[in-house]
Design a protein around this motif. Sequence first.
Motif, short mmCIF file in Angstrom:
data_model
loop_
_atom_site.label_atom_id
_atom_site.label_comp_id
_atom_site.label_asym_id
_atom_site.label_seq_id
_atom_site.Cartn_x
_atom_site.Cartn_y
_atom_site.Cartn_z
N GLU A 1 -13.96 -45.59 -77.37
CA GLU A 1 -14.17 -44.48 -76.43
C GLU A 1 -14.49 -45.01 -75.03
O GLU A 1 -13.99 -44.50 -74.03
CB GLU A 1 -15.31 -43.58 -76.92
N ALA A 2 -15.32 -46.05 -74.97
CA ALA A 2 -15.65 -46.65 -73.67
C ALA A 2 -14.41 -47.25 -73.03
O ALA A 2 -14.19 -47.07 -71.82
CB ALA A 2 -16.73 -47.72 -73.85
N ALA A 3 -13.59 -47.92 -73.82
CA ALA A 3 -12.36 -48.52 -73.29
C ALA A 3 -11.44 -47.44 -72.74
O ALA A 3 -10.81 -47.61 -71.69
CB ALA A 3 -11.65 -49.34 -74.37
N GLU A 4 -11.38 -46.31 -73.41
CA GLU A 4 -10.55 -45.20 -72.94
C GLU A 4 -11.08 -44.64 -71.62
O GLU A 4 -10.31 -44.36 -70.70
CB GLU A 4 -10.48 -44.10 -74.00
N ILE A 5 -12.40 -44.47 -71.50
CA ILE A 5 -13.01 -43.98 -70.26
C ILE A 5 -12.70 -44.95 -69.12
O ILE A 5 -12.31 -44.54 -68.02
CB ILE A 5 -14.54 -43.82 -70.42
N MET A 6 -12.85 -46.24 -69.40
CA MET A 6 -12.58 -47.25 -68.38
C MET A 6 -11.12 -47.24 -67.98
O MET A 6 -10.77 -47.34 -66.80
CB MET A 6 -13.04 -48.62 -68.87
N SER A 7 -10.24 -47.11 -68.94
CA SER A 7 -8.80 -47.08 -68.68
C SER A 7 -8.43 -45.85 -67.87
O SER A 7 -7.72 -45.94 -66.86
CB SER A 7 -8.05 -47.08 -70.02
N ASP A 8 -8.90 -44.69 -68.29
CA ASP A 8 -8.56 -43.43 -67.61
C ASP A 8 -9.02 -43.44 -66.15
O ASP A 8 -8.40 -42.82 -65.29
CB ASP A 8 -9.19 -42.24 -68.32
N ASN A 9 -10.14 -44.13 -65.88
CA ASN A 9 -10.72 -44.12 -64.54
C ASN A 9 -10.48 -45.42 -63.77
O ASN A 9 -10.96 -45.58 -62.65
CB ASN A 9 -12.22 -43.83 -64.63
N GLN A 10 -9.76 -46.35 -64.39
CA GLN A 10 -9.45 -47.66 -63.79
C GLN A 10 -10.70 -48.36 -63.26
O GLN A 10 -10.77 -48.75 -62.10
CB GLN A 10 -8.39 -47.52 -62.70
N ILE A 11 -11.70 -48.47 -64.14
CA ILE A 11 -12.93 -49.17 -63.79
C ILE A 11 -13.19 -50.29 -64.80
O ILE A 11 -12.80 -50.20 -65.95
CB ILE A 11 -14.15 -48.23 -63.71
N ARG A 12 -13.84 -51.35 -64.34
CA ARG A 12 -14.10 -52.52 -65.17
C ARG A 12 -15.52 -52.58 -65.72
O ARG A 12 -15.81 -53.34 -66.62
CB ARG A 12 -13.81 -53.79 -64.37
N LEU B 1 -30.35 -44.27 -67.76
CA LEU B 1 -29.57 -45.49 -67.80
C LEU B 1 -30.20 -46.49 -68.77
O LEU B 1 -31.39 -46.79 -68.67
CB LEU B 1 -29.53 -46.10 -66.39
N VAL B 2 -29.40 -46.97 -69.71
CA VAL B 2 -29.90 -47.94 -70.69
C VAL B 2 -29.08 -49.22 -70.73
O VAL B 2 -29.46 -50.18 -71.39
CB VAL B 2 -29.97 -47.33 -72.12
N GLY B 3 -27.95 -49.24 -70.02
CA GLY B 3 -27.14 -50.45 -70.05
C GLY B 3 -25.90 -50.34 -69.19
O GLY B 3 -25.64 -49.32 -68.56
N ILE B 4 -25.17 -51.43 -69.20
CA ILE B 4 -23.88 -51.52 -68.52
C ILE B 4 -22.94 -52.23 -69.50
O ILE B 4 -23.34 -53.20 -70.14
CB ILE B 4 -23.96 -52.38 -67.23
N VAL B 5 -21.74 -51.74 -69.61
CA VAL B 5 -20.75 -52.40 -70.45
C VAL B 5 -19.57 -52.78 -69.56
O VAL B 5 -19.20 -52.02 -68.65
CB VAL B 5 -20.33 -51.52 -71.66
N ASP C 1 -27.36 -63.12 -56.70
CA ASP C 1 -28.37 -63.78 -57.53
C ASP C 1 -28.19 -63.48 -59.02
O ASP C 1 -28.46 -64.31 -59.86
CB ASP C 1 -29.77 -63.39 -57.07
N GLY C 2 -27.74 -62.26 -59.33
CA GLY C 2 -27.55 -61.87 -60.73
C GLY C 2 -26.15 -62.13 -61.24
O GLY C 2 -25.88 -61.94 -62.42
N ASP C 3 -25.24 -62.54 -60.35
CA ASP C 3 -23.85 -62.82 -60.70
C ASP C 3 -23.18 -61.61 -61.34
O ASP C 3 -22.61 -61.69 -62.42
CB ASP C 3 -23.74 -64.05 -61.60
N PHE C 4 -23.29 -60.46 -60.67
CA PHE C 4 -22.59 -59.26 -61.11
C PHE C 4 -22.06 -58.50 -59.92
O PHE C 4 -22.47 -58.74 -58.79
CB PHE C 4 -23.46 -58.35 -61.99
N GLY C 5 -21.11 -57.61 -60.14
CA GLY C 5 -20.42 -56.93 -59.05
C GLY C 5 -20.71 -55.45 -58.94
O GLY C 5 -20.11 -54.76 -58.15
N LEU C 6 -21.64 -54.94 -59.75
CA LEU C 6 -21.99 -53.53 -59.72
C LEU C 6 -23.48 -53.37 -59.89
O LEU C 6 -24.07 -54.02 -60.75
CB LEU C 6 -21.26 -52.78 -60.84
N LEU C 7 -24.08 -52.53 -59.07
CA LEU C 7 -25.50 -52.19 -59.20
C LEU C 7 -25.63 -50.67 -59.28
O LEU C 7 -25.15 -49.96 -58.39
CB LEU C 7 -26.27 -52.65 -57.96
N PRO C 8 -26.28 -50.16 -60.32
CA PRO C 8 -26.58 -48.74 -60.35
C PRO C 8 -27.57 -48.40 -59.23
O PRO C 8 -28.48 -49.18 -58.94
CB PRO C 8 -27.22 -48.53 -61.72
#
Length: 139
Positions: free
Chosen positions: A87-98, A109-113, A30-37
């Motif tokens: 910094e966020a791009a580096e964290i995502m790259s190091d951990n292979q997360i999108r 929690l205040v957001g998702i990037v 319904d929200g058209d997203f692939g991750l839910l906290p």
Amino acid sequence: MQKISEVMSSDVQTISPDATIEEAAQEMRDGDFGLLPVGDEEQLLGVITDRDIAIRAVAEGRGPSTPVSEIMSEGVIWAHEDDSIEEAAEIMSDNQIRRLPVVNAEQRLVGIVSLGDFAVDASDIGPVADALTEISNPS
């Protein structure tokens, strides 16, 4: 230097660890997203992704009434809202997360990037392109 808080999605939905994976899948659809906290505004316990549902639940023969807590990913990787996009791009790259949860100074929690959020301002695409390359490489 642009901060994550300037590009993140702040309309973040969470799901209870007691909810079913069917409810999680419906929220994602319904929200058209692939991750839910998973958790609440006070505490981030984990995340559940569409991949978790497919690989951890369906592939193991679990039914739609399986609690989210049984298949969620724990040990959540996150960034602070004051961190830079680089910094966020580096964290995502190091951990292979999108997708990356974003917390404030109180660890709430205040957001998702996501990588797509970075593409909004393509004036300095270098770190984002590097992250995408690293995330896309098989581990």
